[in-house]
Each structure stands twice: as C-alpha cells, then as structure tokens.
Design a protein around this motif. Sequence first.
Motif, PDB file in Angstrom:
ATOM      1  N   LEU A   1      -0.766  24.028 -62.818  1.00 15.88           N
ATOM      2  CA  LEU A   1      -1.104  25.361 -62.316  1.00 15.88           C
ATOM      3  C   LEU A   1      -0.616  26.434 -63.289  1.00 15.88           C
ATOM      4  O   LEU A   1      -1.330  27.401 -63.575  1.00 15.88           O
ATOM      5  N   PHE A   2       0.593  26.257 -63.789  1.00 18.06           N
ATOM      6  CA  PHE A   2       1.124  27.234 -64.730  1.00 18.06           C
ATOM      7  C   PHE A   2       0.270  27.289 -65.994  1.00 18.06           C
ATOM      8  O   PHE A   2      -0.083  28.364 -66.473  1.00 18.06           O
ATOM      9  N   ALA A   3      -0.042  26.121 -66.545  1.00 19.51           N
ATOM     10  CA  ALA A   3      -0.821  26.085 -67.781  1.00 19.51           C
ATOM     11  C   ALA A   3      -2.187  26.724 -67.591  1.00 19.51           C
ATOM     12  O   ALA A   3      -2.685  27.454 -68.451  1.00 19.51           O
ATOM     13  N   GLU A   4      -2.800  26.476 -66.430  1.00 24.62           N
ATOM     14  CA  GLU A   4      -4.121  27.046 -66.159  1.00 24.62           C
ATOM     15  C   GLU A   4      -4.067  28.559 -66.107  1.00 24.62           C
ATOM     16  O   GLU A   4      -4.912  29.247 -66.677  1.00 24.62           O
ATOM     17  N   ARG A   5      -3.049  29.087 -65.437  1.00 25.00           N
ATOM     18  CA  ARG A   5      -2.986  30.533 -65.247  1.00 25.00           C
ATOM     19  C   ARG A   5      -2.405  31.262 -66.454  1.00 25.00           C
ATOM     20  O   ARG A   5      -2.656  32.454 -66.647  1.00 25.00           O
ATOM     21  N   ALA A   6      -1.618  30.550 -67.261  1.00 24.51           N
ATOM     22  CA  ALA A   6      -1.026  31.188 -68.434  1.00 24.51           C
ATOM     23  C   ALA A   6      -1.924  31.115 -69.652  1.00 24.51           C
ATOM     24  O   ALA A   6      -1.706  31.841 -70.618  1.00 24.51           O
ATOM     25  N   ALA A   7      -2.950  30.231 -69.600  1.00 25.38           N
ATOM     26  CA  ALA A   7      -3.831  30.082 -70.754  1.00 25.38           C
ATOM     27  C   ALA A   7      -4.479  31.418 -71.099  1.00 25.38           C
ATOM     28  O   ALA A   7      -4.993  32.122 -70.240  1.00 25.38           O
ATOM     29  N   GLY A   8      -4.472  31.763 -72.359  1.00 18.51           N
ATOM     30  CA  GLY A   8      -5.051  33.023 -72.811  1.00 18.51           C
ATOM     31  C   GLY A   8      -4.112  34.191 -72.711  1.00 18.51           C
ATOM     32  O   GLY A   8      -4.445  35.298 -73.125  1.00 18.51           O
ATOM     33  N   ARG A   9      -2.919  33.961 -72.152  1.00 19.04           N
ATOM     34  CA  ARG A   9      -1.949  35.050 -72.053  1.00 19.04           C
ATOM     35  C   ARG A   9      -0.831  34.919 -73.080  1.00 19.04           C
ATOM     36  O   ARG A   9      -0.405  35.905 -73.666  1.00 19.04           O
ATOM     37  N   VAL A  10      -0.307  33.721 -73.233  1.00 17.93           N
ATOM     38  CA  VAL A  10       0.796  33.496 -74.163  1.00 17.93           C
ATOM     39  C   VAL A  10       0.533  32.206 -74.928  1.00 17.93           C
ATOM     40  O   VAL A  10      -0.227  31.352 -74.479  1.00 17.93           O
ATOM     41  N   PRO A  11       1.163  32.033 -76.091  1.00 14.22           N
ATOM     42  CA  PRO A  11       1.069  30.747 -76.783  1.00 14.22           C
ATOM     43  C   PRO A  11       1.802  29.689 -75.976  1.00 14.22           C
ATOM     44  O   PRO A  11       3.002  29.796 -75.718  1.00 14.22           O
ATOM     45  N   LEU A  12       1.087  28.665 -75.545  1.00 15.04           N
ATOM     46  CA  LEU A  12       1.689  27.636 -74.710  1.00 15.04           C
ATOM     47  C   LEU A  12       2.161  26.462 -75.555  1.00 15.04           C
ATOM     48  O   LEU A  12       1.401  25.934 -76.367  1.00 15.04           O
ATOM     49  N   PRO A  13       3.404  26.027 -75.376  1.00 18.06           N
ATOM     50  CA  PRO A  13       3.866  24.825 -76.067  1.00 18.06           C
ATOM     51  C   PRO A  13       3.352  23.594 -75.357  1.00 18.06           C
ATOM     52  O   PRO A  13       2.831  23.673 -74.238  1.00 18.06           O
ATOM     53  N   PRO A  14       3.457  22.397 -75.952  1.00 22.20           N
ATOM     54  CA  PRO A  14       3.127  21.163 -75.229  1.00 22.20           C
ATOM     55  C   PRO A  14       4.020  21.028 -73.998  1.00 22.20           C
ATOM     56  O   PRO A  14       5.242  21.124 -74.103  1.00 22.20           O
ATOM     57  N   LEU A  15       3.408  20.854 -72.850  1.00 26.97           N
ATOM     58  CA  LEU A  15       4.168  20.890 -71.597  1.00 26.97           C
ATOM     59  C   LEU A  15       4.332  19.525 -70.942  1.00 26.97           C
ATOM     60  O   LEU A  15       4.926  19.431 -69.871  1.00 26.97           O
ATOM     61  N   HIS A  16       3.815  18.454 -71.564  1.00 32.34           N
ATOM     62  CA  HIS A  16       3.907  17.153 -70.903  1.00 32.34           C
ATOM     63  C   HIS A  16       5.350  16.695 -70.780  1.00 32.34           C
ATOM     64  O   HIS A  16       5.702  15.954 -69.874  1.00 32.34           O
ATOM     65  N   ALA A  17       6.215  17.127 -71.704  1.00 28.26           N
ATOM     66  CA  ALA A  17       7.636  16.813 -71.613  1.00 28.26           C
ATOM     67  C   ALA A  17       8.410  17.876 -72.363  1.00 28.26           C
ATOM     68  O   ALA A  17       7.975  18.364 -73.411  1.00 28.26           O
ATOM     69  N   ALA A  18       9.564  18.222 -71.830  1.00 30.67           N
ATOM     70  CA  ALA A  18      10.353  19.262 -72.467  1.00 30.67           C
ATOM     71  C   ALA A  18      10.928  18.793 -73.790  1.00 30.67           C
ATOM     72  O   ALA A  18      10.936  19.514 -74.772  1.00 30.67           O
ATOM     73  N   GLY A  19      11.416  17.577 -73.836  1.00 30.38           N
ATOM     74  CA  GLY A  19      11.991  17.071 -75.067  1.00 30.38           C
ATOM     75  C   GLY A  19      13.318  17.733 -75.383  1.00 30.38           C
ATOM     76  O   GLY A  19      13.780  18.616 -74.667  1.00 30.38           O
ATOM     77  N   PRO A  20      13.970  17.341 -76.465  1.00 29.88           N
ATOM     78  CA  PRO A  20      15.239  17.972 -76.842  1.00 29.88           C
ATOM     79  C   PRO A  20      15.022  19.413 -77.262  1.00 29.88           C
ATOM     80  O   PRO A  20      14.074  19.734 -77.970  1.00 29.88           O
ATOM     81  N   ASP A  21      15.926  20.278 -76.807  1.00 31.66           N
ATOM     82  CA  ASP A  21      15.786  21.704 -77.082  1.00 31.66           C
ATOM     83  C   ASP A  21      16.393  22.026 -78.447  1.00 31.66           C
ATOM     84  O   ASP A  21      17.408  22.705 -78.562  1.00 31.66           O
ATOM     85  N   THR A  22      15.752  21.531 -79.491  1.00 25.98           N
ATOM     86  CA  THR A  22      16.252  21.763 -80.841  1.00 25.98           C
ATOM     87  C   THR A  22      16.049  23.206 -81.279  1.00 25.98           C
ATOM     88  O   THR A  22      16.792  23.713 -82.120  1.00 25.98           O
ATOM     89  N   GLY A  23      15.058  23.877 -80.728  1.00 27.26           N
ATOM     90  CA  GLY A  23      14.783  25.256 -81.130  1.00 27.26           C
ATOM     91  C   GLY A  23      15.929  26.191 -80.835  1.00 27.26           C
ATOM     92  O   GLY A  23      16.272  27.048 -81.651  1.00 27.26           O
ATOM     93  N   ALA A  24      16.560  26.045 -79.666  1.00 31.25           N
ATOM     94  CA  ALA A  24      17.648  26.934 -79.298  1.00 31.25           C
ATOM     95  C   ALA A  24      18.826  26.783 -80.243  1.00 31.25           C
ATOM     96  O   ALA A  24      19.443  27.767 -80.667  1.00 31.25           O
ATOM     97  N   THR A  25      19.164  25.549 -80.581  1.00 30.08           N
ATOM     98  CA  THR A  25      20.274  25.328 -81.504  1.00 30.08           C
ATOM     99  C   THR A  25      19.971  25.907 -82.878  1.00 30.08           C
ATOM    100  O   THR A  25      20.838  26.497 -83.534  1.00 30.08           O
ATOM    101  N   THR A  26      18.729  25.762 -83.323  1.00 32.54           N
ATOM    102  CA  THR A  26      18.337  26.314 -84.620  1.00 32.54           C
ATOM    103  C   THR A  26      18.504  27.819 -84.652  1.00 32.54           C
ATOM    104  O   THR A  26      19.040  28.396 -85.614  1.00 32.54           O
ATOM    105  N   ILE A  27      18.038  28.482 -83.616  1.00 30.97           N
ATOM    106  CA  ILE A  27      18.159  29.938 -83.547  1.00 30.97           C
ATOM    107  C   ILE A  27      19.629  30.353 -83.623  1.00 30.97           C
ATOM    108  O   ILE A  27      20.014  31.228 -84.401  1.00 30.97           O
TER     109      ILE A  27
END
Length: 848
Positions: free
Chosen positions: A91-117
């Motif tokens: 539902l989120f992906a459907e309604r957010a499409a076209g509004r923001v860049p959506l990351p792959p949502l099938h799994a969150a995975g390790p949050d390496t981006g936060a540590t990098t920042i």
Amino acid sequence: MPQVVAGRSARDDRRGAVEYPGGWQATNRQRTVTTMADVDDPDDNSPGTDGVRLPGGAPLLHLLSLLGDAGYESAAAAAVHAAVGPGQLGLFAERAAGRVPLPPLHAAGPDTGATTIAREILAAAALPASTPARWQPVSNTGSSPNSVSAAPDIIGVPSHAVIGSGTAGFVPGSSDCACPVENADGRVSALALDPSDPAHLLAGTGDGEIRESHDRGDTWTARPGRVPAPAVGALAFDPRSPRTVYCGTGEGDHRWFLGTGLLASTDGGATWTTRCVEPFLGQGFFALAVDPASSLRLYAATTGGLSTSSDGGATWTARRTVRTWTVALGAGEVLAASADGLWRSTDSGTTFLATPLPGAPTPFIRLAVAVAPADPAVAYAWGAGAPYDADGAPTAYLWRRTGAVWTAEQVPPGVDTTQAPYSWLLTVAPDDPGRIYAGSIGLHRGDRGPSGWTWRALTGSPADTPVPGAHHTLATDPTTPDTLYLGGDSGLHRSPDRGITWHHCHGPKNTEFGAPACHPVEPDPTPGRTEADTRTHRAAHTAHQPVADDRTAHSGSRRHPIDDAHTADRTYPIRNSDGTATNAEYDLYPADDDHGGHPSDNNNTAIGPARNESNHRPAGDENHHGPAPSTPRIHSADNRGAAWPWRPPLRATGHTLAIGGGALHISRDDGDHWDRLPVPGPGCVTGLAVPDPHRVLAGLRDGRVLHTAWVNQRWLPLRPTRVPRAGAAVADIAVHAADDARIWVVHGTAGDGTVFRSEDGGSTWKDRSGALPRLPLTAITLDPADPERAWVAGWLGVWTTADGGDTWAPLAAGLPHAHVLALHLHVPTRRLCARLRGRGRWEVAVDG
C-alpha cells in the motif's frame, strides 16, 4: 480490549473533540491537517493521490525524499520498514510511487547508509577551518550571538513580518499569528528539567542544537557550539548529581542517521564534550535515563535497540537489538518499550523478560511506557499497531498496570495515529497516578476516575497561540505539577494549568529555514522560506513584498495555484516593489473554496496572491479574502513517472522566474503568465539557474542538465548538455557572471563527483570535487570578481576553493555543525550568507 479508532470516517467524525467524559462531544473545530494526502489534488484520480492518506504520513515522505536524493538506499529502506507495518508495504509503495524515490522495499537489509553518513560527518567536522574569519549569527535583538532575550526577533532572522506557515510534518510544525513572531523555533525533539532547579531547562532540536534556560523558558542561551551534534534525540540529567547531563545525538523520530554518539556536560549543560561514539554511530536516540540509585548506570533507547552503561556512558552493552522507543525506571525495575512489545528487567537492565499486554499487536509501529512517580506500582503503555484502516493508519492502544496486572484501557477518542512513527509521547502526572498525557499529532489528557476515563484534547489557548502537532516530548515540573513543557514541530510551549492554556517559550529561538533568498542590491538579504512548523519570513524592508500570504495553514487551508506533484512545500515567488523578482522558495498554503480549502473556526478562506500592499491581509484579519490567484495551477500530471522534489526549486533574474518539478515552468512577467516546458522523457527538475532573463538551465534528479533560451518570442524546447554525473541528483547550478560558458553543477547524491565544472557551456565537464567529503551538497555560489573562487554548502558546513576546485577547505570557524541549505554571496557587502536547517542565518566576510 482497547478502544479501536478504525476507519477514516470514524476519525473524521471525532476529530476536534474537545472534552469527552467517558465518551466524546464533537465540536466544529477541524482536525489539523499534517499528512501528505491532505494536500493532494482532488482532481487527480491516480492511485494513492485521490485524497487518501499515506502510511507513515508526510514525515516519512520528506525523509525518503532527503535520503533518496542523497543516494542512501539502505537508510531509506530502514526508514520505511520502521514506519510502515507488515502487510502495508505494498500500500505504501503504491501511494508513494511518483512522489519520492523509493528504495527496494522487499527487505530492509543492513542499515549501512546511516553509518556511512555519520562517519563522513565526523570526518568532515574534525578538519580545521581554512580561514580565521568567523561566521556570525544574524540577530536584531542586540544581544550576543549566544544570548537570546525574550524579544520576538529570532536569531538568524532580521526584522521581519510573518508571511505564512504550514504543518507539513517533517520536518519539520506551524502556527499562525501576526507579528511579533512567537512560533519560529524549529522542531524541539528533547527536553530535560533540572531536578535540583525547576527553573533550569534544557531543550534539544532535531537539527542539532541544545539551548539552556534558567527562567523556565523565557530566555535562552545557545549550546553547544562546535560539538558535532547535527541532530539531538534525547537529554537526561543525573538525578543524584544534576550538574551532569547527557545528550544522545541522532533524532530517533526522524534524522536518526545523523547520530554521532553520546555527549556529556559536567556544568549543567553549559559546555559539552563527546563521551562516546560507538556503539551509537549512525543511530538515533529516542530516550536516555540515569539510574537514581547509581550515577554511573545509564540506559539508552535507540533505533539500534536498548543499551546499558555502568561507567557513566563511556562504554555500553547492548541488551536488546530491537528498536526501542522508551525506557522507564521504577522501584527496582526497568521497563522498555520496543517494536516487539514491552520488556521488564529486575536486575538493573542486565536481563529483560517479555511482559504480555492483552490484545497487543505484533509488531508495534510505536510504543511508549511510563511509570507513575507518585505510585511506582502504576504504569502505562501507549502504543500503535495493527489492524490498520483503509488509509494505512494504525490502531491506538492503551494499557494500565496496577501491581503486576496489565489491563486494556480506553484510548482518547478521535486520536490521529497517522504519524505515530514520527510523533508519540506518554507522561504520567508527578502527583497523580491516574492522570496521563498521551501525545501523537495532538495531545490528550486523560483522568481516570471510578467510572472510567475523562479525556480532554489539549488544543491550546488563546487562539493566537495554538499548539499544533506533531508532538515529540513532554516534561512536567515535579515541584509544580500544573506546569507542563511541550516540545514538538512548533517549538516549545509551557502550560501553567496542565495543558488548558499554553504560552510559547520563544525558544530554542532559531528559525528552521527551508530555503533562503538574497536580495542582489539591498544590504539586508533576508527573504527565506522556513520549515514546516516554523513560519515564513520576509524582510521588513520596503523592497520586498510577498506575492502570497496565508496565515490559516495550520487549520488545513493548503491549496495552492502551484500544486507541483503534491509537494508538501508549495512554492510561491516573491516580487519586489520595483517589479523585479527575487530568488526564494516559500512554504505557503493559500486556499480558496474552489480548490479544497477546509474552513475552520474563523479562518474561512486563505488570501490569494497579494500584488501590492493594498492586497496584503491586515494583521489579525482572519476572514480577509484576497484577489484570486493569477499564477496558473501546475497539475501533478507533470510528474507522472518521476518522483517530485520535496521543494520544487525556484530561481529568478529580473522579471523572469523559473520553477522546477515534473516540468519546467517559466514566467517573463513576474508570475502573471507562465510557459510550460516538458522534460524530455521521465524526469524531475531539482536544480535551476537563470543566468539572465533569456536563458534557463535545469538540472534533473537523474543527473541530466538541460537548457532553454528565449528566441523569437518563445522558449525553445529543453535541450540536453552532456551529463556531468549520471544518476546523481542535481542540487544546484551556477553560471559565472563574466563568462556564461563557465557552468558549475553540484550534486545532492553522496559519493564521488559532487562538483563539476564546464568551460564550454556543458559540452564537456570536469570533476572538481577534489577532497570534499562524500556527503550530499545543497548549493553553490560564485565570486563574480574571481572566476576561480567558489563556495559550496552541504549536509555539513561550507567549503571554499580559490583555484577553481583543485583544492577545497572548510569555511568553518564559528559555524555550527549543521545542514546548510543554501548560500548567497551578497556582493555589495562581500558577505557570504548561509541558511542552516534549524539554526538560522549566518554570515561571514569573505575577504577576511
């Protein structure tokens, strides 16, 4: 079972209920609108944009836009999974499409981006400044840069008039009133009261500032200077030794990825040092607690779980690795509210056992726990989770414990859980175990008597000082239980009567700018657009007149003639009194009855664009109807197939204005008439330059740079240059005044290649990033007197080059560690102006 607030109609029927003893009584007050879908185009019938809400609300959209443009997909995916319940991702992906860049949502995975920042921020903050010239905050109070009186002027803002505001949720709340300004503080994310001195108060913001008050919030002093704290999530005094205070960086509610560890103060909050970095790098704090029995024992509730320290915060042991929102200390117990439920420890946090809550969902979207100070045997849990209504809003739950038994209780009728992942709080009155304060988008007070609960919606009074949502933290004065302090998107408020009336505390006193502007001639380059819960300001100088004014945004009047891809921050240009345009982005929400304005109280219709002072709404006139908007409505169809920018860029030169988004819109007569130029193929304009009234350059989210020119009384179709960096969002473009073939481009996507320069009008590009940090950039400005000199701003600080980008150095002396939104060189005074997110306006002399 808890009372369920299910279905959109049920919430709408009860919205605005003021007092309901055991039930609810409807009034004609309308619910404050703070979600993205409430500003959707009612004529747009595409999926998810037909007036329904989005799971997670506007704060999640704003966060994803920020992270998506920056290229931090893992952090973006983690944000979605934390805010959207299982089964709601589709539902989120459907309604957010076209509004923001959506990351792959099938799994969150390790949050390496936060540590990098976080690592990049620490590395950049450690570099020495390139020049002894010091930045100074701009203030008209006459006080020193670190001392703020209760005067209405705001550090970072010159003398001004209020133009408008909105409650778009991120990011940052809003309020409406005429001058003097009261609610322009940015988002207050943390509060702490000195247990030895009830007049001593610390407030932290989601943008990395700590402010200290010794008079219950009437005046404030800025802390902590250059300590690398780009976001504050929690504050806690040591109850045994109140001179010791702790600060958890990284705001769990929103910008958690800016967490750089734990800070400590040994002088009551006046000065701060880093106590530890690990294990909190890239994590955000929700809560901190110091054990009353031992000053060395600390508890931290973070996006990474629950951790304890036995040495005053120097080292930590992870006790749970599930996101934990609150930790409450009772008589011989520790209660922790986590995504997988409520947990209890009786051995000072060494081990935790699950505490079943009857009828509880699995997992929680949000959960808070609190122990009654007057009777530790009484505790409460306030949560949100499945089932979800048709809009994806979770169900609200409330439990009460007496002794060892937890029972489900009635929730506040009409509570809005849409933004539960972003704003949620629970506090028990210090003198009454049967009185609680439960917060979400609104704040509710519950009193439990023999016949059940009496709930009251604390909406704020008088009408000119409302307390709009969303709320993040509430503190009660244990010596005077009637006194409350409420921190949220609209700053900090104090109530002397348990929430019946409110007074704005004028602090932390820094405008949360979203985008600035610089007048090219006048010595006071002041126009700027503030963040969502602050308000937009302009200079009082006669050179600046607004094109639009709206002081009813907090009540839901959010239609705008420029409705670019449902962006929460509508864009309006400013027109000077001499007829020329000024670069600015304004967070204004004018409404009219034809475009879905929501009448509320006395605020029936927002004013349309004001072309001169005679059309400007008089102060205090809430029912003044201005002229109909003349700016054409820019429909969301422009952005089909391309995510929109949270703030469409706007640039102007002379009488020519350009606005980005899913298409490029250009006016040559100060906004009276507009031409629309479609973007070739799917694309979204995120950066603009108008080097002269006859030429416009547009940078796209996918890295392309396009240009057009006014030829034979028309704008040529957008044509591409070579691509400087494919796949990287263009944040800003600058063209040198003495050589229109020399073009600079900066990118808002992290990584290699954030600054590029062309010497031939875009036919070829050269990477001029040098040793700049691998952090997103936001703006660039050039020195018209020196073609080799330039300045760039980004997620941390300002950097300068004197050799065309061969080398860069931080221009950091005196400037807080903060996200810099925009830069302007004020040529007449040779002063560089920077607008900091949540930290006001700062200036430095560029020639020493």
